[in-house]
Design a protein around this motif. Sequence first.
Motif, PDB file in Angstrom:
ATOM      1  N   ARG A 130      12.902 -18.046   0.328  1.00  0.00           N
ATOM      2  CA  ARG A 130      11.660 -17.389   0.735  1.00  0.00           C
ATOM      3  C   ARG A 130      11.839 -15.900   0.982  1.00  0.00           C
ATOM      4  N   ASP A 131      13.038 -15.467   1.371  1.00  0.00           N
ATOM      5  CA  ASP A 131      13.226 -14.061   1.718  1.00  0.00           C
ATOM      6  C   ASP A 131      14.295 -13.379   0.872  1.00  0.00           C
ATOM      7  N   GLN A 132      14.602 -13.959  -0.296  1.00  0.00           N
ATOM      8  CA  GLN A 132      15.600 -13.332  -1.157  1.00  0.00           C
ATOM      9  C   GLN A 132      15.066 -12.077  -1.820  1.00  0.00           C
ATOM     10  N   TYR A 133      13.789 -12.062  -2.113  1.00  0.00           N
ATOM     11  CA  TYR A 133      13.183 -11.003  -2.924  1.00  0.00           C
ATOM     12  C   TYR A 133      12.473 -10.022  -1.995  1.00  0.00           C
ATOM     13  N   HIS A 134      13.102  -8.886  -1.743  1.00  0.00           N
ATOM     14  CA  HIS A 134      12.578  -7.898  -0.795  1.00  0.00           C
ATOM     15  C   HIS A 134      12.175  -6.649  -1.580  1.00  0.00           C
ATOM     16  N   LEU A 135      10.947  -6.650  -2.081  1.00  0.00           N
ATOM     17  CA  LEU A 135      10.410  -5.522  -2.837  1.00  0.00           C
ATOM     18  C   LEU A 135       9.375  -4.789  -1.999  1.00  0.00           C
ATOM     19  N   GLU A 136       9.583  -3.505  -1.774  1.00  0.00           N
ATOM     20  CA  GLU A 136       8.573  -2.679  -1.103  1.00  0.00           C
ATOM     21  C   GLU A 136       7.739  -2.059  -2.199  1.00  0.00           C
ATOM     22  N   TYR A 137       6.571  -2.650  -2.462  1.00  0.00           N
ATOM     23  CA  TYR A 137       5.769  -2.136  -3.556  1.00  0.00           C
ATOM     24  C   TYR A 137       4.367  -1.729  -3.123  1.00  0.00           C
ATOM     25  N   GLY A 138       4.115  -1.758  -1.817  1.00  0.00           N
ATOM     26  CA  GLY A 138       2.842  -1.223  -1.344  1.00  0.00           C
ATOM     27  C   GLY A 138       2.813   0.285  -1.461  1.00  0.00           C
ATOM     28  N   TYR A 139       3.951   0.928  -1.166  1.00  0.00           N
ATOM     29  CA  TYR A 139       4.080   2.383  -1.264  1.00  0.00           C
ATOM     30  C   TYR A 139       5.060   2.775  -2.369  1.00  0.00           C
ATOM     31  N   SER A 140       5.859   1.807  -2.835  1.00  0.00           N
ATOM     32  CA  SER A 140       6.842   2.012  -3.891  1.00  0.00           C
ATOM     33  C   SER A 140       7.599   3.322  -3.677  1.00  0.00           C
ATOM     34  N   CYS A 141       8.301   3.391  -2.570  1.00  0.00           N
ATOM     35  CA  CYS A 141       8.887   4.646  -2.108  1.00  0.00           C
ATOM     36  C   CYS A 141      10.330   4.789  -2.570  1.00  0.00           C
ATOM     37  N   MET A 142      10.581   5.750  -3.436  1.00  0.00           N
ATOM     38  CA  MET A 142      11.944   6.048  -3.842  1.00  0.00           C
ATOM     39  C   MET A 142      12.751   6.440  -2.609  1.00  0.00           C
ATOM     40  N   GLY A 143      13.956   5.921  -2.504  1.00  0.00           N
ATOM     41  CA  GLY A 143      14.798   6.196  -1.355  1.00  0.00           C
ATOM     42  C   GLY A 143      14.754   5.124  -0.286  1.00  0.00           C
TER      43      GLY A 143
END
Length: 630
Positions: A439-452
């Motif tokens: 359930r928590d393997q995939y940690h994608l921050e794609y709301g802001y898709s912030c480089m860095g």
Amino acid sequence: MTSTPSTTRLTVAQALVRFLAAQYTERDGVRQRLIGATWGIFGHGNVAGIGQALVEYAGVMPYHQGRNEQAMVHAAVGYARQSNRLSTHAVTTSIGPGATNLVTGAALATINHLPVLLLPGDVFASRPADPVLQQLEVPYAGDVSVNDCLRPVSKYFDRITRPEALIPSALNAMRVLTDPVETGAVTLALPQDVQAEAYDWPEQFFAERTWVVRRPGADPTELAEAVQAVRAARRPLVIAGGGVRHSRAEDALAEFAETTRIPVASTQAGKGSLRFDHPQDVGGVGHTGTATADELARTADLVIGVGTRYTDFTTASGTLFANPDVRFLNLNIAPYDGHKLAGLPLIADARSGLQELTEALQMHDHRVAASYVTEYTEDKERWEQRVDACYEADEPDVRPTQPQVLGALDALADETDILVNAAGSLPGDLHKLWRARSRDQYHLEYGYSCMGYEIPAAIGVKLAAPDRPVWALVGDGTYLMMPTEIVTAVQEGIAIKVVILQNHGYASIGGLSESVGGERFGTAYRFPSRDGTYTGAPLPVDLAANAASLGMRVLRAKTVHDLREALAEARAADTPTCVYVETETADTVSGAPPAQAWWDVPVAETATRPSAVKARELYERHVSTRRRHL
């Protein structure tokens, strides 16, 4: 005779740190610290206040030393997401650039509905000297400072200009941090003189408080309408968003899917809600989704959004849900999101709402037709064959493609591994190809898709899950944005694994630029040529040497075979370790499948260059298919 309430004389900063150490959350009977630690970089605006207070209460408030203020927020956000929003970190900075560096991280937290507490220093409230070092002077307003930049990206903002004002403000800050609807960045701006000012605080202010995180159920009328809508649908599709994870609703979603046999697609934030091999999982949806999920979305007559905001990547900019009779049922704890796309709202906690919906449908023994199940099952099998082809590397002595890098990691990982990513071409490849095992393997921050984001967030994740392998996957462009927290990982022995994929530029934007007539201008890391474009030789940049100079152990992989060995060695390492690999481009070998749905990036309406003219013609064809769901 009434007794006088006991008080304790402390500075504002000391009182705040002591208060934060006594705050807890509770959900489903599990209680934990709300503010698990404080990150800080000190300057004249916070060193004598919050800095002194953290020394004073070092036994109750852990401290982490950061290198960049934005990165500290990313680390706190990574920790908060891995903690299911039930625990987070505070971040303290000085005034001036230290404070304004928080803005990007605050926007990321608020957009993704993830709690983080920001404690920037501020200019003197008493104004003994005006201006002070780093003060922004605003001629028309004496009460404005650079911290006001944080107002639009904060869910709660206050400036503490008097000691006693901290009491209601601190309580309001905790209320917002623990509210599953309102949570995001919370900012308490702290003038540097007020931080050090003493006050007689009531002891009740420091008593332990437990903030119960609510699980509201559905309104009976809305639930009845939802049941009717599901029973009437012939081609329903669930879209699982990040709210499934925040609510820990994965088991409830699995039961709903197994009971009804309705297929489940996922957004970037929702991927992993079902394991990749669950019979009802059909993969990512939208612009970066699978062909299976996107075709189901095009023909769906009912889209059941669970904890999703319906961003343009999910809806393919309004072109994906093509069935003229499509309706939307939105299970969301936030009414704002529950009413999107003119959908039927089911305003409830994701787990509570799914459980109630499943129970009601079981009473009717409702499930979709067997032919529909056969259709999406066979289509998913065909997609998995495409994934296998992307991952396959028949020649182990050649340079790998980016999908082959993911394939090598896929072959190594188990359900304990956690992947952190946010920007570049990796999110698209991961959403299409990665086989999420937990359930928590995939940690994608794609709301802001912030480089860095990736490296500091991986540190936060590792702090929340110290016994699990945590991978930060970064391209060279993202790495150059913010590698500084490698030093923190080395300093504190936080054994993250960083995979640097060197492709000599902004590969994702380069591809997008080419598709919209921009001809990849300014997207390659190369020397400039005489015509003003960057088409010369690649820059002689050695990112592996850079990571090593920051104290990280670095493993260089030149071939697929080297890569497999390096990843295995990194996974077993108990110190921060980097795997550096230069990837082959899709121009010479097979890359990931192309986008299965459109994304609206406006193309120049008038241009003389043929590439832009052609791109505009294609753009207008796609735009003509957009619809508003009313």
